[in-house]
Scaffold this motif. Structure first.
Motif, mmCIF file in Angstrom:
data_model
loop_
_atom_site.group_PDB
_atom_site.id
_atom_site.type_symbol
_atom_site.label_atom_id
_atom_site.label_comp_id
_atom_site.label_asym_id
_atom_site.label_seq_id
_atom_site.Cartn_x
_atom_site.Cartn_y
_atom_site.Cartn_z
ATOM 1 N N SER A 71 59.570 32.952 50.790
ATOM 2 C CA SER A 71 58.932 32.809 49.491
ATOM 3 C C SER A 71 59.452 31.558 48.813
ATOM 4 O O SER A 71 60.620 31.199 48.928
ATOM 5 N N LYS A 72 58.554 30.895 48.107
ATOM 6 C CA LYS A 72 58.901 29.690 47.363
ATOM 7 C C LYS A 72 58.232 29.754 46.005
ATOM 8 O O LYS A 72 57.116 30.248 45.882
ATOM 9 N N ASP A 73 58.911 29.243 44.981
ATOM 10 C CA ASP A 73 58.317 29.151 43.659
ATOM 11 C C ASP A 73 57.332 27.999 43.629
ATOM 12 O O ASP A 73 57.521 26.996 44.314
ATOM 13 N N GLN A 77 56.064 25.292 38.078
ATOM 14 C CA GLN A 77 56.844 26.272 37.337
ATOM 15 C C GLN A 77 58.331 26.018 37.525
ATOM 16 O O GLN A 77 59.103 26.130 36.588
ATOM 17 N N GLY A 78 58.747 25.646 38.708
ATOM 18 C CA GLY A 78 60.152 25.375 38.972
ATOM 19 C C GLY A 78 60.662 24.202 38.160
ATOM 20 O O GLY A 78 61.780 24.216 37.656
#
Length: 179
Positions: A71-73, A77-78
């Motif tokens: 999973s990656k943001d 948003q990051g």
């Protein structure tokens, strides 16, 4: 009168009744059924059930090893989260403070950039009210390290010490008369 009687009856021997309820045998669990809809297991089959639960199932274990989750943001948003964290960690020294501990506040020596202390906010609003040409929203934003949009909203929507005296009765009051 009736409430006292019902309270006496309700509270009669409460501790003994509670111990009796706690020491009572627990209800039995529902019987387990076979997957094919067969006859439920007896109490004598309980050891076989525990063996089924604790037995290693190699096909399921191999399928579990094949599962991989990554999973990656989202990038946008990051970046926003990193920027807000950086803004919160940057601090500036207070321009103004009251002597002692006013209003029960502890000694605060610095505030995050983009924020004002109570004393600074009142002073900035008062300066803007007294000298609006000198203390513009841009100057307040620069002086207190605020966002220009926030400084503009501060000067537009907050009015310190705005006292308005309304006269009780104007002298030229016209009365309606019946003719």
């Amino acid at each position: 009168m009736g409430s006292k009687v019902t309270r006496l009856i309700r509270n009669f021997n409460v501790e003994n009744r509670a111990h009796r309820e706690i020491s009572r045998a627990k209800p039995r669990a529902a019987p387990r059924h076979l997957p094919d809809g067969g006859v439920p297991h007896d109490r004598h089959d309980a050891p076989s059930i525990t063996e089924d639960v604790h037995r290693r199932n190699d096909p399921l274990l191999s399928m579990l090893k094949d599962v991989y989750v990554e999973s990656k943001d989202p990038v946008a948003q990051g970046d926003a989260v990193v920027q807000t964290l950086e803004q919160e960690t940057q601090r500036r020294q207070l321009k103004l403070s009251l002597p002692g501990e006013p209003y029960g506040f502890c000694d605060v020596s610095d505030v995050p950039k983009g924020k004002l202390s109570l004393v600074e906010a009142i002073t900035a609003l008062n300066n803007h009210k007294n000298l609006p040409e000198t203390w513009t929203a841009e100057k307040l934003a620069q002086e207190y390290a605020l966002d220009p949009k926030d400084a503009k909203a501060l000067t537009d929507f907050f009015f310190p010490f705005d006292v308005r005296v309304i006269s009780k009765k104007p002298e030229e009051t016209k009365q309606i008369t019946e003719d």
